[in-house]
Design a protein around this motif. Structure first.
Motif, PDB file in Angstrom:
ATOM      1  N   SER A  47      17.451  11.937   1.284  1.00 53.64           N
ATOM      2  CA  SER A  47      16.467  12.679   0.495  1.00 53.64           C
ATOM      3  C   SER A  47      17.145  13.439  -0.631  1.00 53.64           C
ATOM      4  CB  SER A  47      15.720  13.673   1.384  1.00 53.64           C
ATOM      5  OG  SER A  47      15.057  12.991   2.402  1.00 53.64           O
ATOM      6  N   PHE A 102      12.659   1.922   6.851  1.00 55.61           N
ATOM      7  CA  PHE A 102      11.516   2.033   5.961  1.00 55.61           C
ATOM      8  C   PHE A 102      11.898   2.720   4.653  1.00 55.61           C
ATOM      9  CE2 PHE A 102       8.107   4.529   4.189  1.00 55.61           C
ATOM     10  CZ  PHE A 102       7.161   3.551   3.974  1.00 55.61           C
ATOM     11  N   ALA A 103      12.546   3.878   4.804  1.00 57.86           N
ATOM     12  CA  ALA A 103      12.920   4.632   3.612  1.00 57.86           C
ATOM     13  C   ALA A 103      13.911   3.833   2.777  1.00 57.86           C
ATOM     14  CB  ALA A 103      13.517   5.976   4.014  1.00 57.86           C
ATOM     15  N   PHE A 154      20.046   6.131   3.993  1.00 57.97           N
ATOM     16  CA  PHE A 154      18.882   5.846   4.836  1.00 57.97           C
ATOM     17  C   PHE A 154      19.213   4.768   5.861  1.00 57.97           C
ATOM     18  CE2 PHE A 154      16.051   7.540   1.290  1.00 57.97           C
ATOM     19  CZ  PHE A 154      15.796   8.707   1.977  1.00 57.97           C
ATOM     20  N   ALA A 181      12.037   1.186   0.957  1.00 59.01           N
ATOM     21  CA  ALA A 181      11.230   1.803  -0.096  1.00 59.01           C
ATOM     22  C   ALA A 181      12.108   2.187  -1.273  1.00 59.01           C
ATOM     23  CB  ALA A 181      10.522   3.034   0.454  1.00 59.01           C
ATOM     24  N   THR A 182      13.298   2.683  -0.972  1.00 55.14           N
ATOM     25  CA  THR A 182      14.201   3.079  -2.052  1.00 55.14           C
ATOM     26  C   THR A 182      14.673   1.860  -2.829  1.00 55.14           C
ATOM     27  OG1 THR A 182      14.905   4.844  -0.578  1.00 55.14           O
ATOM     28  CG2 THR A 182      16.194   4.499  -2.557  1.00 55.14           C
ATOM     29  N   GLN A 221      19.567  11.239   7.017  1.00 61.05           N
ATOM     30  CA  GLN A 221      18.192  11.286   6.524  1.00 61.05           C
ATOM     31  C   GLN A 221      18.076  12.283   5.365  1.00 61.05           C
ATOM     32  OE1 GLN A 221      15.437   9.579   7.147  1.00 61.05           O
ATOM     33  NE2 GLN A 221      14.249  10.905   5.787  1.00 61.05           N
ATOM     34  N   GLU A 222      18.556  13.513   5.637  1.00 59.39           N
ATOM     35  CA  GLU A 222      18.468  14.538   4.607  1.00 59.39           C
ATOM     36  C   GLU A 222      19.357  14.205   3.420  1.00 59.39           C
ATOM     37  OE1 GLU A 222      16.468  17.001   4.148  1.00 59.39           O
ATOM     38  OE2 GLU A 222      15.429  16.477   5.998  1.00 59.39           O
ATOM     39  N   LYS A 256      20.186  25.208  -1.875  1.00 61.38           N
ATOM     40  CA  LYS A 256      19.272  24.349  -2.614  1.00 61.38           C
ATOM     41  C   LYS A 256      19.110  24.856  -4.041  1.00 61.38           C
ATOM     42  CE  LYS A 256      16.378  22.203   0.279  1.00 61.38           C
ATOM     43  NZ  LYS A 256      15.280  22.149   1.233  1.00 61.38           N
ATOM     44  N   VAL A 270      17.828  11.076  -3.395  1.00 58.23           N
ATOM     45  CA  VAL A 270      16.594  10.705  -4.083  1.00 58.23           C
ATOM     46  C   VAL A 270      16.218  11.822  -5.053  1.00 58.23           C
ATOM     47  CG1 VAL A 270      14.131  10.291  -3.813  1.00 58.23           C
ATOM     48  CG2 VAL A 270      15.743   9.261  -2.209  1.00 58.23           C
ATOM     49  N   ARG A 271      16.304  13.051  -4.541  1.00 60.16           N
ATOM     50  CA  ARG A 271      15.966  14.196  -5.386  1.00 60.16           C
ATOM     51  C   ARG A 271      16.897  14.229  -6.601  1.00 60.16           C
ATOM     52  NH1 ARG A 271      15.873  17.813  -1.385  1.00 60.16           N
ATOM     53  NH2 ARG A 271      13.797  17.195  -0.709  1.00 60.16           N
ATOM     54  N   SER A 325      19.236  27.237   8.191  1.00 57.22           N
ATOM     55  CA  SER A 325      18.153  26.965   7.241  1.00 57.22           C
ATOM     56  C   SER A 325      18.138  28.013   6.132  1.00 57.22           C
ATOM     57  CB  SER A 325      16.807  26.893   7.945  1.00 57.22           C
ATOM     58  OG  SER A 325      16.654  27.932   8.837  1.00 57.22           O
TER      59      SER A 325
END
Lengths: 839, 510
Positions: A631, A665-666, A658, A669-670, A627-628, A609, A634-635, A602
């Motif tokens: 994301s 769901f994601a 996703f 949504a996307t 999953q990440e 990042k 998306v970012r 992390s």
């Protein structure tokens, strides 16, 4: 006692010189000293001998032997010399043996003959060979001065921090100087050399001719020169048999002595001490030793054997095949006490004490005599001081006994000088012991300090003695015992014949948790000896994880270092290791390592990042963390892409990720977002205005506000906006437009899924009481009271509430009854309440 | 905070020492760059700095102009010496690097000094190195880790801690916490009793102990001024933070945001055209009496206070000249001061009322109450839905959703989906990321099958009733993993004794 001063020799009027034996040498020399290269370290240091030096033209096949002895002649090391011809030997201040070879290489050995390192004195020296070399001591450390075959000087003032300096040429120097020496003045090293009748001082910048003041004329050559221990004085031996003595700056002459011997002396050294009364020079020939000072007569000794002189701070050590002697000027205190017919207070006290032991009344007489002169304090001090300068323990004892005797008759004599002297003497006697062989005098010991003495004991691997001294002197652990234990441990790890486990256990047993011991230092030493496994074992005992990490990294145990760094909780340390790992491992392995260390992972992610986005993506990819990854994309669709197509593409990637992550769901949504984006783009093209990046809700609201009801309906259907939301949305939008007609139409389109209270509420918020009242009538019974209160119809609200017989509603209405106007209503409610209670 | 002290309570430690310490250190750092210099301050550090050193103090130490660090904005300073006071963040490093490199391109040489607060990180220095300016700037640390906000309240002012630790799993601030504890124990004596709950609490405690042990020999045993210390991880109790505020101080924070113990009251409060910065602490006599009162009582209290004040003013009517002199010289100033404060707080109350009535505060409180007590779940859920549909406030909607999730030990899958869909439709699709983060932090989760309330409850009750001492610790560690709010609160309410045992048998109670 009468013969105590038998070995005292007067020099001039004021000073006495004495010579006493330190040891009878233990060594069994096969060769004469004159056949060896000899080096003896000051402060009672070790003696090195190199037999069969090359100058004696022996068969080349015979390898010379380098031997090291303690000052008592106990052998410390003996090894065959396998390297090139040696020109000169010398000891450094750290008691390392420097051997200057003919080719300019300097080999450094430890006290036990262990090879430490070597360095070269430069190419110029290598080419021209070394003619002569001197090792000298400066305040920075130990220096080496070399005279090359080209008659040039090269020197380094500190071999610990090697900086070679080649000194300027001496004009007209065709052959080797008859004698030369290194001088240290004003923090710089110079060379003083004699060529024929001339003297030159060479420093870094220039070479200047100098003349000693007041030198007897007729000198055609200087045969020998000597600089005092502190570089303050200089002595010159001329071919006319004169010895000139003066300051080393050559500004002042002390004296000159004609010894009438023209043969060049073998050795000439200064013999003086701090605050010397009579400075003297000791000159040695084959069979003769002469002490010369500012006096018409010199002291002469006969040398039975080939001897070697070692200058010390306060005298000269003289050793030969069989004995080791010390020659020095008798210290003032001793002289006062022991001089024949001395009436000094110390002398009287010593006598008095002796009488006292004999139980004679004379003791009282002596004491009285001192006391009458009021010199008892002085007498005690003299005895204490004199005890320090005595070599023989029985003499020390009798002097101390006298001091202690005198102390009894003094009121307030501070005891610490006595106590400290007793302690110091005990330490000195211990190290002077034959087995230890460090013949330090009291002045040398004070100059050297206890710390350095301990270091020297450690160097000789005399750990138990060192620890005993520390304990005896009650030195603080960190400076004393634990430091020595750490040294012991460092030595221990070098014992290659003992297994790693045993060494580690032995060390831990001895050291335990002694404060100030750094296991990581010991481990570093172990690693230095190539015992990596042992080093790791030792590091286990290191309580501070932070200390373990750098060494582990050095040993290429990066993964272990990583877990230790994590243990320490110091994220900076973890980060250091991470960067190390990143460079050391290939990317795949690096990621795998990270994967097993979530904390480090992390931390690294955080860094990526901000600094390395691509690496972050790779990290997620590596872990199959879809999953990440989703994301992440998306970012990226927000941050990196400007064009709508690019954004949609990024979102598509995200949606795929996703799906892989089984996050339907994601993904949905996307996908919805992609649709929305495209649609908003179309709306902007067709209708103008700002649609991009509005939420679905806001998009529909904007459409209604812009009067595009059809489109709004279409959108709501396309995106399956739930009824409730649509009603709230339309209600809010229409009210904002104040399109009351449309609102009414809408309210009647079907039964409101959100009830009619919100209609009332929103009308009131727009201050349209008229419209509000319309809807109030349609509000369902359970919210009727609230609606009526909202439109301000308290009376009717009260009626409804009474009808409902609802306590909560009644009190709500009551709380809205304000002022006189609602007085009647309030009464009504109270009555209804009372009635309800009655029932 | 600011409880009225009992008469026999020991005196509070003098926390202003921390302030002086921080100020002296800052001045020392500023003086290391002698001569005129411009100071760039990160927005986050402005309020804390304000509490430590006023602008005039900065000016005294030759700070010429003050700038806010604003990424992507050109730097206008013309000074030859630039000093940056920043948090150790990579984006700040890039900002500085950009600035320095621009200067370099323009052939300009200035002196740069970066002061990191509260400490510097290796990663930051590395970025400076990567950007090629490590040699051009000098780095320093301003170890300012504890800001006394009130006589009995210290804050570390580390807003990024929560995100870094609970979301990203980044542990770098724990060292800072340990350092702060170390500072406290050096100044006020070592803490005789330590309790704590949570992983982070444990790590902080252990790191702090290591620091203490390293210096064991030097610290003299002195009388501890701080008797007990409790470490609590935020994720042990999200509920408190998620509930609506109901006491006066909380509502002031809700409405106006209290920053470092001071608040900006806008024109609508001050009833003038200027806004006013007010320090809210124990020195404000009016505030200290109402700060912990339930908001519904505050108005009554204030009007009582106003009447009292009037009565005090009125006393002067019957005074003779001497008494009047006394009154003017001694009391009037205090009364005037009180008057001013009173009118401020009444103004603040009005603003709060206005804002809260607009939002159906009653309904909101009712829903929260329902969630905490675990009744009328359906109504609460539809209230939240309506809240979202009406776009009342994005943050409030999220707050309610999280509260629902935590009290119910995760949302049931159907609600989880529908609420999220509604939310995305209302407030924008970008909140997909928000949800992913909330899920990671454990604030908004989906109920896993088998983790229903009743199952959890029985598990907890079994553990708590098990009186064997050793097992309590196990109970706690399993609780810590997936704490069930309802079950715990039920147990704690029912069995006072159990609470005590739990409080005492912490994972690392001393």
């Amino acid at each position: 006692m009468d013969c105590y001063t038998a070995n005292w020799n007067p020099l001039g009027d004021s000073a006495f010189y004495r010579k006493y034996e330190l040891y009878s040498m233990d060594w069994d020399l096969k060769e004469e000293l004159r056949d060896c290269l000899v080096a003896a370290a000051p402060y009672g240091g070790p003696i090195a001998l190199l037999r069969h030096p090359w100058r004696k033209e022996k068969a080349a096949s015979v390898r010379p032997v380098l031997e090291i002895y303690s000052a008592a002649g106990v052998s410390l090391a003996s090894l065959l010399w396998k390297s090139g011809p040696v020109v000169s030997l010398g000891w450094s201040a750290e008691e390392e043996l420097l051997c200057v070879q003919e080719d300019g290489a300097v080999l450094v050995f430890g006290l036990h003959g262990d090879f430490r390192r070597h360095f070269s004195m430069g190419n110029e020296v290598l080419q021209n060979r070394v003619l002569d070399a001197r090792i000298f001591h400066t305040e920075f450390g130990s220096g080496v001065a070399i005279l090359t075959g080209a008659h040039r000087f090269t020197l380094s003032a500190n071999v610990g921090d090697l900086k070679l300096r080649r000194l300027p040429e001496v004009p007209g120097l065709q052959s080797a100087p008859s004698c030369w020496t290194a001088l240290c003045q004003d923090r710089a090293a110079h060379i003083l050399l004699a060529v024929g009748p001339d003297l030159y001082l060479v420093d870094q910048a220039a070479c200047s001719a100098v003349t000693p003041p007041g030198l007897t004329p007729g000198v055609s050559s200087f045969l020998q020169m000597a600089v005092s221990f502190t570089y303050r004085h200089l002595a010159l031996f001329t071919d006319t048999g004169h010895i000139w003595m003066g300051t080393a700056s050559l500004k002042e002459k002390l004296c000159e002595f004609n010894c009438n011997i023209r043969a060049p002396p073998k050795q000439m050294v200064w013999c003086s001490r701090p605050r010397s009364k009579e400075r003297a020079v000791v000159v040695a020939w084959e069979k003769r030793l002469m002490v010369v000072g500012d006096a018409p007569e010199s002291i002469q000794f006969v040398l039975d054997e080939d001897s070697y002189l070692v200058p010390e701070l306060d005298g000269v050590r003289i050793f030969s095949r069989s004995t080791h002697e010390f020659l020095h000027e008798v210290p003032v205190a001793s002289e006062e006490i022991f001089k024949i017919a001395s009436m000094a207070p110390g002398a009287l006290l010593l006598e008095g004490q002796k009488e006292y032991e004999k139980e004679s009344q004379k003791a009282d007489e002596y004491l009285r005599e001192i006391q009458e002169l009021g010199q008892l304090t002085q007498a005690v001090q003299q005895c204490i001081e004199a005890a320090g300068h005595e070599h023989r323990p029985d003499m020390q004892k009798s002097l101390l006994r006298a001091a202690s005797f005198g102390k009894c008759f003094l009121d307030r004599f501070p005891p610490d000088s006595f106590v400290r002297m007793c302690q110091d003497l005990r330490v000195l006697n211990a190290v002077r012991d034959y087995h230890i062989g460090i013949p330090l005098t009291y002045s040398q010991y004070k100059q050297l300090t206890i710390q350095v003495l301990l270091d020297r004991l450690v160097l000789r691997r005399l750990y138990p003695l060192a620890i005993q001294i520390c304990e005896y002197l009650r030195l603080p652990e960190v400076q004393g015992v634990s430091r020595i234990l750490a040294h012991w441990a460092c030595y221990k790890v070098q014992q290659k014949d003992v297994s790693d486990e045993d060494v580690a256990r032995a060390i831990n047993q001895k050291l335990g948790d002694t404060p100030g011991v750094s296991y990581s230092d010991i481990a570093a030493r172990a690693y230095g000896c190539g015992r990596t496994e042992l080093a790791i074992k030792l590091l286990e005992y290191e309580p501070r994880s932070g200390e373990q990490v750098p060494l582990l990294l050095k040993m290429k145990r990066s993964k272990l270092a990583l877990s230790k760094a994590i243990e320490s909780g110091d994220t900076d340390l973890v980060f250091t290791v991470l960067l190390h790992l990143k460079n050391e491992l290939n990317r795949g392995d690096f990621f795998m390592t990270l994967r097993n260390q979530p904390m480090a992972l992390s931390l690294y992610r955080q860094f990526c990042k901000h600094q390395e986005l691509e690496t972050l993506k790779d990290l997620y990819n590596q872990d199959d963390n879809h999953q990440e990854l989703g994301s992440f994309h998306v970012r990226a669709s927000y941050a990196a892409e400007e064009r709508i197509e690019g954004r949609v593409a990024a979102l598509q990637t995200a949606a795929d990720a996703f799906y892989k992550a089984k996050n339907e769901f994601a993904a949905k949504a996307t996908e919805d977002q992609m649709r929305l984006l495209r649609l908003q783009r179309r709306l902007e093209d067709e209708l103008g205005g700002q649609f991009l990046d509005l939420s679905l809700h806001d998009t529909v609201t904007t459409l209604i506000l812009g009067g595009h009801n059809k489109r709004a309906e279409q959108l709501a259907r396309d995106f399956r906006i739930p009824d409730k939301r649509l009603w709230w949305l339309k209600l809010t939008a229409l009210a904002a437009l104040e399109d009351w007609e449309e609102l009414e139409k809408f309210s009647k389109s079907k039964k409101s899924p959100i009830g009619y209270l919100p209609f009332v509420d929103i009308c009131m918020k727009q201050h349209n009481k008229y419209e509000a009242k319309k809807y109030a009538s349609r509000v369902g019974p359970e919210q009727k009271v609230k609606a009526l209160l909202l439109v301000g119809d308290v009376a009717q609200a009260a009626d409804v509430a009474i009808e409902h017989r609802n306590e909560a509603e009644l009190s709500l209405v009551l709380s809205h009854c304000t002022g006189a106007t609602d007085g009647a209503t309030a009464d009504k409610i109270q009555r209804a309440r009372a009635q309800a209670l009655k029932k | 905070m600011a409880f009225h002290l009992r008469p026999d309570a020991p005196e509070l430690p003098d926390f202003s020492m921390l302030k002086r310490l921080a100020r002296d250190q800052l001045i020392y750092l500023l003086e290391q760059l002698p001569g005129k210099k411009d100071l760039f301050i990160e927005a986050d550090l402005m309020s804390p700095l304000d509490r430590i050193a006023s602008v005039s103090i900065l000016k005294q130490h030759e700070v010429d102009k003050l700038y806010k660090v604003e990424i992507n904005k050109p730097v206008l300073s013309s000074s030859e010496q630039l000093c940056f006071l920043v948090r150790p963040r990579i984006k700040n490093m890039r900002y500085i690097a950009h600035l320095v490199n621009t200067d370099k391109l323009a052939g300009r040489t200035r002196k740069y000094k970066v002061i990191f607060s509260p400490q510097k990180f290796y990663a930051c220095e590395m970025v400076l190195e990567e950007e090629g300016i490590y040699g051009d700037v000098s780095c320093d640390e301003w170890a300012f880790s504890l800001l006394p906000l009130d006589v009995d309240l210290l804050s570390m002012e580390l807003p990024e801690f929560f995100r870094d630790y609970f979301l990203e799993g980044d542990q770098r601030w724990i060292n800072t916490v340990a350092q702060a504890l170390h500072l406290l124990s050096t100044l006020y004596g070592s803490f005789p009793n330590c309790y704590g709950i949570g992983r982070c609490a444990k790590m902080s405690y252990e790191l702090w102990r290591t620091l203490e042990e390293e210096e064991e020999g030097e610290t003299k045993s002195r009388r501890p001024e701080i008797g007990h210390i409790f470490f609590l991880d935020r994720d042990m109790d999200f509920v408190t933070a998620l509930c609506s505020q109901v006491v006066y101080e909380g509502l002031v924070d809700d409405t106006f945001r209290i920053k470092c113990g001071s608040v900006d009251f806008g024109p609508e409060v001050t009833s003038s055209d200027k806004s006013l910065k007010v320090l809210l602490n124990a020195e404000d006599k009016v505030f200290s009496e109402i700060r912990n009162e339930h908001f519904s009582n505050v108005f009554g209290f204030l009007s009582q206070k106003a009447r009292n004040l009037q009565a005090q003013y009125d006393r002067r009517r019957g005074m003779d000249i001497k008494q009047m002199k006394n009154f003017v010289s001694q009391e009037l100033k205090g009364l005037k001061q009180e008057h001013r404060l009173l009118s401020l707080h009444i103004g603040a109350c009005e603003s709060i009322m206005k804002k809260k009535t607009k939002q159906d505060f009653q309904e909101l409180i009712k829903t929260e109450h329902g969630l905490l007590e675990g009744f009328s779940l359906r109504e609460s859920t539809s209230y939240i839905e309506e809240h979202i549909d009406r776009q009342v406030s994005p943050i409030e909607s999220l707050r309610l959703m999280c509260l629902l999730s935590i009290t119910e030990n995760g949302l049931i899958p159907k609600d989880y989906r529908s609420l999220k869909t509604q939310y995305l439709q209302s407030y924008g699709p970008e909140h997909l990321l928000t949800f992913s983060n909330l899920r990671r932090a454990g604030l908004l989760t989906e109920q896993a099958p088998g983790d229903t309330l009743t199952a959890m409850e029985s598990k907890v009750s079994k553990l708590v009733t098990d009186k064997a001492a050793g097992k309590i610790t196990d109970a706690f560690s399993s609780l810590a993993k997936r704490s069930n709010f309802r079950a715990i609160s039920k147990k704690l309410n029912l069995d006072y004794k159990a609470e005590l045992t739990l409080a005492q048998r912490q994972p690392f109670a001393l």
